[in-house]
Structure formats: structure tokens, C-alpha cells
Design an enzyme around this catalytic site. Structure first.
Site, PDB file in Angstrom:
ATOM      1  CG  HIS A  99      36.278 -20.051 -21.803  1.00  0.00           C
ATOM      2  ND1 HIS A  99      36.188 -18.870 -22.507  1.00  0.00           N
ATOM      3  CD2 HIS A  99      35.743 -19.788 -20.579  1.00  0.00           C
ATOM      4  CE1 HIS A  99      35.635 -17.939 -21.747  1.00  0.00           C
ATOM      5  NE2 HIS A  99      35.362 -18.476 -20.569  1.00  0.00           N
ATOM      6  CG  HIS A 264      32.576 -15.326 -11.909  1.00  0.00           C
ATOM      7  ND1 HIS A 264      31.402 -14.764 -12.378  1.00  0.00           N
ATOM      8  CD2 HIS A 264      33.235 -15.762 -13.016  1.00  0.00           C
ATOM      9  CE1 HIS A 264      31.368 -14.862 -13.703  1.00  0.00           C
ATOM     10  NE2 HIS A 264      32.463 -15.462 -14.104  1.00  0.00           N
TER      11      HIS A 264
END
Length: 726
Positions: A99, A264
Site C-alpha cells: 500500500h 493474495h
């Protein structure tokens, strides 16, 4: 006691955010005024380390092996105040690094992990960054230990990289060299929405009109809404958002699938609770929270009960191991829409085998369903993404290789060329997205080159404008562009309208033989040409001021140049040359500030350069080649005089609009038009701050100061990309 004084006796004597009793800032009172704050960001007064501190020197003293050992140990050292999922912080650290890097966008090079700006507002309080404050606080003991040798910016990215290594991924490499900022980048355009997760960035519902330069679909998100477009699940529609946002972060389809799947493969999403129980974000929290946000003082709020995205569950069976489990689950099972305990949309498998279900983050005797977001389902349902996903499913080694390289690109895209890389894990390979430039010659006779340029017949305006166009593409945001490489002679730059292809071709036809004859690189010759033009103008003004030059620039080849990638550097406006592309309708003076900030200029340097470029005759099109005379407030074109400022501030003239971006400057006595100008010119007389600088340069005793300041600012622009000298 006076009643008026009594009423204010208990008030804080500091008026927060303004100089009026209303508490409004000047920009709140006059919102249409030109805001120069973007040029004042990161003033040296905010930097606590002192003028002598050089992070790039300090980080070279770092014990990298010891640091990585400490980070690896931290991954499994679960803290009671914020327990690790499955006893491993890897997923949290990867999300933090991702992020930080994921805010990068190619349009203006802003965002990214290169400055540690995730520590500050608004990023530290974005909804998509819920609980990343905990990740940074877990890293504090390591930052404290290594101190000045390790920036937060480097530590944040390295923590994510080591997390992957600790879970079995062979990473591609890592570079240190990211220098911390010390205050928020408040003037970066993160979007015009007035509320978090607002949805106003698309002109229509075709999902192709995302507002430039933004690279996320909603305020407060890094990429796309994990529940679907505006929270409505539809994987094929989400695929369009994913493709556009990742492209704006410099990723192609294969890299996008690899990053989605690789991100993920480990960790989990958190939504086992109610968002109503979370307190304010870090910037809104009270002092007792000590910089932490989203604190849950109502229910347990940690471990299996953590709340962040609202989606709940892991993507793979073994979320602390690097494997091919993401594609195994994605293609082995059919998936159906369900809601998390927090009420968020998520996809869960139908009739999954018990052994394929991940265990609970705290109790290994309990198994939970894995989940997929709408973006994950897009990797299966979008035809192009599915082709790539199927290949990755069949070839895990290839998937690992592509992901490792894509992770490196994601976390290093804004670090700049490889000359800026530091550390033992820097890859030896030259990657095209690093805009490689070979080392240039430096042993040639510089004075001989200057003499040939001076005798070439090219005018001051042609020499200066060409050198400027070569250098002005530099962006301090992601360290791309600049004169090094001489890419102005290559596609796509040679054909950009802003570079005046006909004039450019004429000048290159003269300068290229000079480079070949003397053994200098064309990149050096281009800069020297500008320096020769400036030196001639300085001499004509009656001053003896050297124009510094350091050889060694190299010439990039077309094969080293990604045409599509360089397209985003094309100038559509350049206030320094008094030009704006007809298709570009933005406010000219605000465009000038944007370019000046990207070039790393201060307001004073910008002022000096504009005034100098005008009197040197560098207007786009060329004064003698059909271009405009706007802003040439001088009868001595080609002389580095302060005439621009003298006449701009002279009250003997009046200023009359003649079009949307054109003005006549007429004599008050006769009404006769003396000069013409643009908004960019007149803002230096109308804006109070810029007028203050203009008045300094207009003073009778500052004619030489102006020339010296121009030369210094010019040299800064020409050398902005000389990372080989760092």
C-alpha cells in the site's frame, strides 16, 4: 475587567491554520488565488537531521545481513498487543509495503514508497490503510536500533520483501536509497471527493474515463473496491477497473495477474466484527492513542476478531507459505457470493474439501472457508486474465519468477534509474522500466566543443530552448526524464509538438556532427549548447559569470527506450517557454507550478527562470519562426537582462485582456501597445508572493544577482538527473 477581554481570556493564543479570528486560511478566503504551497513542500526547516546529514551516505554503513536477520525474526515474534495471524506478521508487512508502493501513478510520477509518506496524512488515515499503523509500530524497535542508517521509506519496503522471503519466495532483489520526508505531501492531488470512498472519478459508466492523473477508483483506496464496482459485485466489470488502475501504475496484464495472485497467496482479509466498534483513524484519534487509529475499545478487536477491509478470510490453504495455492483454489472450485460477518460481499467456494480450508488464525483445530474478492474472481472470469492465470496455474515456477520481478518493479518503480540503487541485493540486470542510460565519455576537450557550438551559427534562443526541452522532462517524483540519455532525439520525444520537431531537427543536424567529431556524447553537447547560449547572454549583459558544466552524460538507444512508457512524460504545457497545447485547457499558471514542482524548483528559482527564458527569446515556436512575442518585455532579446521584471512592475503601463490567455501591455500616456503577455507572465505581477520575488529582480542593484540566480537555477535543471554523480 473589560467584558470583551473576559470573553476571550480562556482561548488558545494560537489561531490554528490561519491568521484571522475566523480560523480560515488565506486560501479559504480567496480560493481562486494561486496557491504556491506545492513549491514550499519539504522546506529544510522541517528536516530534523541538519544540513550536513546525507542519508545516501549513511545507509551505505548499514549492516544489511543483521537487519534482514532482525526482520526475519520479527515476522514470527507475535506481540500480545497486536497478535500475528497464525503467528506470522508476513501478510501484514506485505500489505503495508504494497500500500506504500501502490499509490504510485505514471501520469505525474507522484505517490509510491520512495519517501515514507505513508506515515503522514492523508495516507496514514485512508480507509484502505486500516491497521497499517500497527505494522509500522511493530517495526519501531528495528527503526530505533538502526537509526539514521535506515529510513522509514526503505524499512517499509524491505519489511514486505523480507516477509515474502521468510515465507519461501525467492525475491528478485532490493535496493536501499529512499529518503524520508518529514511532513505530509498535502498538495498531491489524491482526488476531488469530499468524503471517503466517494465515487465521482468516472465521467460515465464505461469504466474507461478515470480522472487523470488518479490511479485508484475511489478516494481512500489503493486500487479498486474489493467488493466490486461501487460495492456491487460483478467480476467482469471489476476487471475493467483493475486493468485501468494497474496500467496507470505501470503494470501490464501479466504483471497485474501475478501481483494480484502473489499478494493474495499469503495473509488474510479481516472482517470478523463490526466497523462501528472502531474508533477514529490516526489523524482523528485523541492524544492517548499515541498515533494509532481504528482502535477497538468496545470488543476484543484483535486476532480472529480484527476489523480492516470488512472481508473475512484467507485466500489460500497455507497463508504463511509461498506456493501455488491461490490458483489451485481458484480453478478447483466454483465460487458463490456470500457476506462476511461484517456484512461485506465476498466469494466463497462451493463444496470445498476440508483439507483445502485454511485453519483459524488462533486455533489450528478450527478450519475456515477461504475467500476471494471481486478482483480475484476477475482473474478467472476475464478472458485475458484467465489465459494468464491458467498458465500460472500450470507452471508455478513461471508464476514465481513473474511475481518476483513484478514485486520488485512495484516497490522500486519510483526509485529512479539504477544509478540511484544502493546495497548488496541490487540486481545486475538493466530493466527497460529503469530507463537505462550508458555511462558517457568525460575525457574529451570541453572547450573545443563549446567553440564549435559558438561558431555553429545557431542563435541563443535555439541553443537554450533545445537544451531546456531536453532537460525539462525530469520529474523529481519518480526521478524519470531529464537530459541524460539525449532521448530528445529518439521516439517518442523527437515528434512531440512541445519540442518543435522542425526546430529540433535543425539544431540536432548541427550538434550531432560536433558530438561525433569531438568524442562527446550528444547528451553532453545538448547541455553544453544551452550553456553556451546562456554564457553569451550573460556576457552581452556585461557580467562575468561562469556557467558550470560536468561531462559524463550518456546517449541512450531506441532499444533502451520504452516508447509507451515515455509517452506520459510528454509536455502539454510549459510556462517557462510560454506555451500550452491547444487541447490542454487547465489554468496556465497552475500548470506552471505543477511543472516547476516536478522539476524540483523553488518559487524563487521558477521566477528567475521564467524571467530569463523570456529575454533569451525561447518562446515556443521561436520569436523569429512564427512563435509569439508574449512576455518578451525587452528591446534587447538575447541579453540576460532583468528587463522582464523591470517592465512588468513598471506602473507606466496598463494591462488589457485581448483573449482567454492573451493581454496587451500598453503605455498609459499614449495607449499604444508596447508588449503582449499571457496569464503566466502577468501572474508574476499579480500574485503577492511572486510579485515580491519579481520586485527583487527588478531592483537597480540586483541586475547581477538576477543573472547569477538564473545561471544557478539553469544549472540545477541541467543536472537534475545526474545521479551518476551522487
Amino acid at each position: 475587567m473589560d467584558s470583551k477581554n473576559t470573553a476571550t481570556a480562556g482561548q488558545c493564543p494560537v489561531i490554528h491554520g490561519a491568521n484571522t479570528t475566523t480560523g480560515k486560511t488565506p486560501m479559504a478566503w480567496w480560493p481562486k488565488a494561486l496557491n504556491l504551497d506545492i513549491l514550499h513542500q519539504h522546506d529544510t526547516k522541517t528536516q530534523p537531521m541538519g544540513a550536513a546529514f546525507n542519508y545516501r551516505d549513511e545507509v551505505k554503513k548499514l549492516d544489511v545481513l543483521a537487519l534482514k536477520k532482525d526482520l526475519t525474526a520479527l515476522m514470527t515474534d507475535s506481540q500480545d498487543w497486536w497478535p500475528a495471524d497464525w503467528g506470522h506478521y508476513g501478510g501484514l508487512m506485505i500489505r503495508m509495503a504494497w500500500h506504500a508502493a501502490g499509490t504510485y501513478r505514471i501520469a505525474d510520477g507522484r505517490g509510491g514508497a520512495g519517501t515514507g509518506n505513508q506515515r503522514f496524512a492523508p495516507l496514514n488515515s485512508w480507509p484502505d490503510n486500516v491497521n497499517l499503523d500497527k505494522a509500522r509500530r511493530l517495526l519501531w524497535p528495528i527503526k530505533k536500533k538502526y537509526g539514521n542508517r535506515l529510513s522509514w521509506a526503505d524499512l517499509i519496503v524491505l519489511a514486505g520483501t523480507v516477509a515474502y522471503e521468510s515465507m519461501g519466495l525467492k525475491t528478485y532483489g532490493f535496493s536501499f536509497g529512499r529518503e524520508d520526508i518529514w511532513q505530509p505531501e498535502q498538495d498531491t492531488n489524491w482526488g476531488s471527493e469530499k468524503e471517503w470512498l466517494g465515487a465521482t472519478r468516472y465521467e460515465d459508466d464505461e469504466r474507461e474515463s478515470l480522472e487523470n492523473p488518479l490511479a485508484a477508483v475511489q478516494m481512500g483506496l489503493i486500487y479498486v473496491n474489493p467488493e466490486g464496482v461501487n460495492g456491487h459485485p460483478d467480476p467482469l466489470r471489476t476487471a475493467r477497473d483493475v486493468r485501468l488502475t494497474f496500467a496507470r501504475m505501470a503494470m501490464n496484464d501479466e504483471e497485474t495477474v501475478a501481483l494480484t495472485a502473489g499478494g493474495h497467496t499469503v495473509g488474510k482479509a479481516h472482517g470478523n466484527g463490526s466497523a462501528k466498534n472502531l474508533g477514529p483513524e490516526p489523524e482523528g484519534a485523541d492524544v492517548q492513542e499515541q498515533g494509532l487509529g481504528w482502535m477497538n475499545h468496545t470488543s476484543r478487536g484483535v486476532g480472529r476478531d480484527t476489523m480492516s477491509s470488512g472481508i473475512e478470510g484467507a485466500w489460500t490453504t497455507h497463508p504463511t507459505q509461498w506456493d501455488n495455492g491461490y490458483f489451485h483454489l481458484l480453478f478447483t472450485y466454483d465460487w458463490e457470493l456470500k457476506t462476511s460477518p461484517a456484512g461485506a460481499w465476498q466469494w466463497e467456494p462451493i463444496n470445498i474439501l476440508e483439507e483445502d480450508r485454511p485453519v483459524d488464525v488462533q486455533d489450528p483445530s478450527i478450519r475456515r472457508n477461504p475467500i476471494m474478492t471481486d478482483a480475484d474472481m476477475a482473474m478467472k472470469m476475464d478472458p485475458e486474465y484467465r489465459k494468464i492465470s491458467e498458465r500460472f496455474h500450470k507452471d508455478p515456477a513461471y508464476f514465481t519468477q513473474v511475481f518476483a520481478r513484478a514485486w520488485f518493479k512495484l516497490t522500486h518503480r519510483d526509485l529512479g534509474p539504477k544509478a540511484r540503487y544502493i546495497g548488496p541485493d541490487v540486481p545486475s540486470e538493466d530493466l527497460i522500466w529503469q530507463d537505462p542510460v550508458p555511462v558517457g565519455p568525460s575525457g574529451y576537450d570541453v572547450e573545443a566543443v563549446k567553440a564549435l557550438i559558438a561558431g555553429s551559427g545557431l542563435g541563443v534562443g535555439e541553443l537554450v530552448a533545445t537544451a531546456w526541452d531536453s532537460a525539462r522532462t525530469f520529474r523529481q517524483s519518480d526521478k524519470r526524464g531529464g537530459a541524460n540519455g539525449a532521448r530528445i532525439r529518439l521516439a517518442p520525444q523527437k515528434d512531440w509538438p512541445g519540442n518543435e520537431p522542425a526546430r529540433l531537427a535543425k539544431v540536432l543536424k548541427v550538434l550531432e556532427p560536433i558530438a561525433q567529431k569531438t568524442g562527446a556524447s550528444l547528451a553532453d553537447v545538448l547541455v553544453l549548447a544551452g550553456n553556451v547560449g546562456v554564457a553569451q547572454a550573460v556576457k552581452a549583459a556585461g557580467f562575468d559569470i561562469p556557467v558550470p558544466f560536468t561531462p559524463g552524460r550518456g546517449d541512450a538507444s531506441q532499444a533502451m527506450t520504452d516508447v509507451d512508457s515515455f509517452a506520459v512524460l510528454e509536455p502539454l504545457h510549459d510556462g517557462f517557454r510560454n506555451w500550452q497545447h491547444p487541447s490542454h485547457s487547465a489554468n496556465p499558471e497552475e500548470c506552471l507550478l505543477d511543472r516547476a514542482q516536478l522539476m524540483g524548483l523553488t518559487a524563487c528559482e521558477m521566477t528567475a527562470l521564467v524571467g530569463g527564458m523570456r529575454v533569451l527569446g525561447t518562446n515556443h515556436g521561436g520569436t523569429h519562426h512564427g512563435g509569439t512575442h508574449h512576455g518578451e518585455f525587452t528591446d534587447r532579446l538575447g541579453v540576460l537582462s532583468n528587463d522582464y521584471f523591470v517592465h512588468l512592475t513598471d506602473m507606466a503601463y496598463v494591462w488589457k485582456p485581448t483573449g482567454k490567455n492573451s493581454y496587451d501591455i500598453a503605455e498609459r500616456k499614449t495607449g499604444q501597445t508596447k508588449w503582449t503577455a499571457t496569464r503566466v507572465d502577468l501572474v508574476f505581477g499579480s500574485n503577492a508572493i511572486l510579485r515580491a520575488y519579481a520586485e527583487v529582480y527588478a531592483q537597480d542593484d540586483n541586475t547581477e544577482k538576477f543573472a547569477r540566480d538564473f545561471v544557478a537555477a539553469w544549472t540545477k535543471v541541467m543536472n537534475a538527473d545526474r545521479f551518476d554523480q551522487a
